[in-house]
Design an enzyme around this catalytic site. Structure first.
Site, PDB file in Angstrom:
ATOM      1  N   ARG A  35       0.820  -1.220   0.000  1.00 47.03           N
ATOM      2  CA  ARG A  35       0.000   0.000   0.000  1.00 47.03           C
ATOM      3  C   ARG A  35       0.850   1.265   0.000  1.00 47.03           C
ATOM      4  NH1 ARG A  35      -4.532  -2.431   4.042  1.00 47.03           N
ATOM      5  NH2 ARG A  35      -5.850  -3.310   2.404  1.00 47.03           N
ATOM      6  N   LYS A 218     -19.941 -17.021  -0.717  1.00 43.73           N
ATOM      7  CA  LYS A 218     -21.347 -16.731  -0.451  1.00 43.73           C
ATOM      8  C   LYS A 218     -22.057 -15.981  -1.570  1.00 43.73           C
ATOM      9  CE  LYS A 218     -21.364 -16.742   4.527  1.00 43.73           C
ATOM     10  NZ  LYS A 218     -21.231 -15.870   5.693  1.00 43.73           N
ATOM     11  N   GLY A 375     -10.305  -9.431  -2.464  1.00 41.05           N
ATOM     12  CA  GLY A 375      -9.206  -9.978  -1.681  1.00 41.05           C
ATOM     13  C   GLY A 375      -8.685 -11.334  -2.122  1.00 41.05           C
ATOM     14  N   GLY A 398     -13.451  -4.013  -1.149  1.00 45.49           N
ATOM     15  CA  GLY A 398     -14.798  -3.502  -0.896  1.00 45.49           C
ATOM     16  C   GLY A 398     -15.190  -2.414  -1.875  1.00 45.49           C
TER      17      GLY A 398
HETATM   18  P1  AMP Z   1     -15.219 -14.610  -0.863  1.00 50.24           P
HETATM   19  O1  AMP Z   1     -14.601 -13.843   0.260  1.00 50.24           O
HETATM   20  O2  AMP Z   1     -16.720 -14.627  -0.835  1.00 50.24           O
HETATM   21  O3  AMP Z   1     -14.658 -14.208  -2.216  1.00 50.24           O
HETATM   22  O4  AMP Z   1     -14.845 -16.113  -0.628  1.00 50.24           O
HETATM   23  C1  AMP Z   1     -13.541 -16.591  -0.667  1.00 50.24           C
HETATM   24  C2  AMP Z   1     -13.510 -17.907   0.043  1.00 50.24           C
HETATM   25  O5  AMP Z   1     -14.363 -18.806  -0.619  1.00 50.24           O
HETATM   26  C3  AMP Z   1     -12.156 -18.547   0.073  1.00 50.24           C
HETATM   27  O6  AMP Z   1     -11.690 -18.546   1.398  1.00 50.24           O
HETATM   28  C4  AMP Z   1     -12.406 -19.964  -0.431  1.00 50.24           C
HETATM   29  O7  AMP Z   1     -11.782 -20.952   0.352  1.00 50.24           O
HETATM   30  C5  AMP Z   1     -13.911 -20.085  -0.295  1.00 50.24           C
HETATM   31  N1  AMP Z   1     -14.459 -21.111  -1.178  1.00 50.24           N
HETATM   32  C6  AMP Z   1     -14.360 -21.192  -2.506  1.00 50.24           C
HETATM   33  N2  AMP Z   1     -14.936 -22.310  -2.958  1.00 50.24           N
HETATM   34  C7  AMP Z   1     -15.421 -22.974  -1.882  1.00 50.24           C
HETATM   35  C8  AMP Z   1     -16.123 -24.192  -1.703  1.00 50.24           C
HETATM   36  N3  AMP Z   1     -16.442 -24.968  -2.731  1.00 50.24           N
HETATM   37  N4  AMP Z   1     -16.466 -24.555  -0.446  1.00 50.24           N
HETATM   38  C9  AMP Z   1     -16.135 -23.766   0.591  1.00 50.24           C
HETATM   39  N5  AMP Z   1     -15.481 -22.614   0.486  1.00 50.24           N
HETATM   40  C10 AMP Z   1     -15.121 -22.204  -0.740  1.00 50.24           C
END
Ligand code: AMP
Length: 418
Positions: A35, A218, A375, A398
Site C-alpha cells: 500500500r 457466499k 481480496g 470492498g
Molecule cells: P469470498 O470472500 O466470498 O470471495 O470467498 C472466498 C472464500 O471462498 C475462500 O476462502 C475460499 O476458500 C472459499 N471457497 C471457494 N470455494 C469454496 C467451496 N467450494 N467450499 C467452501 N469454500 C469455498
C-alpha cells in the site's frame, strides 16, 4: 475535472489521502508494504513539482480513540526511506496547523491516524447502535465531521485522494473534505485514476464478448454484483462455494456443500434473468469433493447434481474447467472476483490456479482486457505468480465490489462532482 498530471504543485501545499493501513507484526514492523508503494507515484510527482506534502491515512479500527497499536508513527521510517525525504510527524491530526504552515517545498508531514477521531468516519463514539440516543448523537457527529474535514482542508492549498481502498466510504478525509476545495484544486491521485479507469474499462467500455467469473463462498455477498453484471456481460461463470446454492435451488443433491437456503429463490431469479437477457450462465457440471473440510480430505470427482452425503464440493473439476476455458479464451473483456475452490488448501487449489492461467493467457495471447479484484482472487493471482500477466489487479476489495454493483463511490464522486 482537474487531473494530477495537469496540476503544477510548485509552491503549493497538497494534502493527500492515502491508504497506509499496512499490516504490522507484533513489534510494529511492516509485513507488507504494497500500500505504501502504491501511493509513491502520486507523492513523488508532488515533490518533484516543488510542492510540500501533508499525508493523511487511517490505520486499523481504533474506533475514535487514541490507540498506540494503530499509530501511524510506525510507518514514518518506511515512508521516509521510500520518498528519500525525512518525514515529519504530527502526533495529533486535528492540531497540525503550525506544522503544516511551517512546511517548505519538498518537505513532508505525516498526520497521525485519522480514525483516532470519531469525526473521520462520522460515527458516534462509545454509544451502541441500539441506544435510543444513537440517532441524535449521529446527527451531532455529522456536524462535527464537517468541522474536522474543514480543519484538515485548512492545512493545504489543494487536495488529492489516492486511497482507493476507502473510496466507498463517505468519511471526512475521503469525501467531505473535497467540499472545501474548488474544482481546480482537487483531484484523484494516480492509483485512484488507475482503479477508476480499470472499472470503467469493464463497466462502461467493455469489448465483447465480456465474461465475468464470480466465485467465493457466499451468494449473499455477491448478489448485487451478479445482478448488475447481468445487464452487461455475455457470459457469467459462477463457481466456488456460491455455486452450490444455484445447484440446490434447481433440485440438485449437493451433499454437505456450502450453500445458503434462504438465497435459493434469488438464485432461481438470476437463472431466469440470465435466460431472459441472453446471458450464457455457466455453472459447474462436476466438482472435486472432499469427505471433510481439510487439505488431507479424501477426494473424488462427482456430478454436481449428485454429491453423496458426507462429501462436499471443494474444487472445480476438469470438465467444468474445460467449459470455462473455452469461454474465457474467446473473451475480449474479463472480470474475475472470487476463487472457484478452497484454494487455501493445496489439494483443492487446482481449479483456481487454472482460472488464473486462462485469464492470464487470454490477456497475453488474445489481447483481452482483464480485471482481477476482491481480496481472495488477488491472493490467488499472486499465489500463482500471474499478477503481472493480467491487465489490472485491483487493490480495493470492498470499493471495487461496490463499484461493480453499480454504486457511485463517494470518494470519486466528491472529486468528479457527480
Ligand atoms: P469470498 O470472500 O466470498 O470471495 O470467498 C472466498 C472464500 O471462498 C475462500 O476462502 C475460499 O476458500 C472459499 N471457497 C471457494 N470455494 C469454496 C467451496 N467450494 N467450499 C467452501 N469454500 C469455498
Amino acid at each position: 475535472m482537474m487531473t494530477i498530471d495537469k496540476f503544477n504543485f510548485a509552491g503549493k501545499k497538497a494534502i493527500v489521502r492515502v491508504d497506509f493501513n499496512v499490516p504490522l507484526d507484533e513489534n510494529g514492523k511492516i509485513t507488507d508494504d504494497t500500500r505504501i508503494r502504491g501511493a509513491l507515484p502520486t507523492l513523488k510527482k508532488i515533490l518533484a513539482d516543488g510542492g510540500a506534502l501533508i499525508i493523511m491515512s487511517h490505520m486499523g479500527k481504533p474506533k475514535g480513540k487514541v490507540n498506540a497499536k494503530y499509530s501511524l508513527s510506525q510507518v514514518v521510517d518506511a515512508v521516509s526511506e521510500k520518498l528519500g525525504v525525512k518525514v515529519q510527524f504530527a502526533p495529533d491530526c486535528a492540531k497540525a496547523s503550525d506544522a503544516a504552515a511551517a512546511l517548505k517545498p519538498g518537505e513532508v508531514l505525516l498526520l497521525e491516524n485519522l480514525r483516532f477521531y470519531g469525526e473521520e468516519e462520522g460515527k458516534p463514539v462509545g454509544i451502541d447502535k441500539e441506544d435510543p440516543a444513537y440517532e441524535a448523537a449521529k446527527k451531532e457527529m455529522k456536524g462535527k465531521q464537517k468541522e474536522f474535514a474543514k480543519t484538515l482542508a485548512s492545512y493545504a492549498d489543494c487536495y488529492v485522494n489516492d486511497a482507493f481502498g476507502t473510496a466507498h466510504r463517505k468519511h471526512a478525509s475521503t469525501a467531505v473534505i473535497a467540499d472545501y476545495f474548488d474544482a481546480d484544486n482537487k483531484m484523484l491521485g494516480y492509483l485512484m485514476e488507475k482503479e477508476v479507469n480499470a472499472i470503467d474499462n469493464v463497466l462502461k467500455n467493455a469489448k465483447h464478448p465480456f465474461t465475468a467469473i464470480i466465485g467465493g463462498s457466499k451468494v449473499s455477498s455477491k448478489l448485487a454484483v451478479i445482478k448488475n453484471l447481468l445487464d452487461k456481460v455475455d457470459n457469467l461463470i459462477i463457481g466456488g462455494g456460491m455455486g452450490f446454492t444455484f445447484i440446490k435451488a434447481q433440485g440438485g443433491k449437493i451433499g454437505d456443500s456450502l450453500h445458503e437456503d434462504d438465497l435459493m429463490p434469488e438464485a432461481l431469479n438470476v437463472i431466469a434473468a440470465a435466460k431472459e437477457k441472453g446471458v450464457n450462465l455457466s455453472l459447474s457440471v462436476a466438482t472435486v469433493a472432499g469427505d471433510k473440510f481439510a487439505n488431507d480430505a479424501n477426494r473424488q470427482t462427482v456430478d454436481i447434481y449428485n454429491i453423496p452425503d458426507g462429501w462436499e464440493g471443494m474444487d472445480a473439476s476438469d470438465e467444468s474447467l474445460a467449459n470455462w476455458k473455452e469461454i474465457i479464451m474467446k473473451s475480449k473483456t474479463i472480470l474475475w472476483n472470487g476463487p472457484v475452490g478452497v484454494f487455501e488448501f493445496e489439494n483443492f487449489a487446482h481449479g483456481t490456479g487454472e482460472i488464473a492461467k486462462y485469464v492470464a493467457e487470454a490477456t497475453q495471447k488474445n489481447g483481452a482486457y482483464s480485471l482481477v479484484g476482491g481480496g481472495d482472487s488477488v491472493a490467488a493471482v499472486n499465489k500463482f505468480g500471474l499478477a503481472d500477466k493480467v491487465s489490472y489487479v485491483s487493490t480495493g476489495g470492498g470499493a471495487m465490489l461496490e463499484a461493480i454493483e453499480g454504486k457511485t463511490l463517494p470518494g470519486v464522486a466528491a472529486i468528479k462532482g457527480e
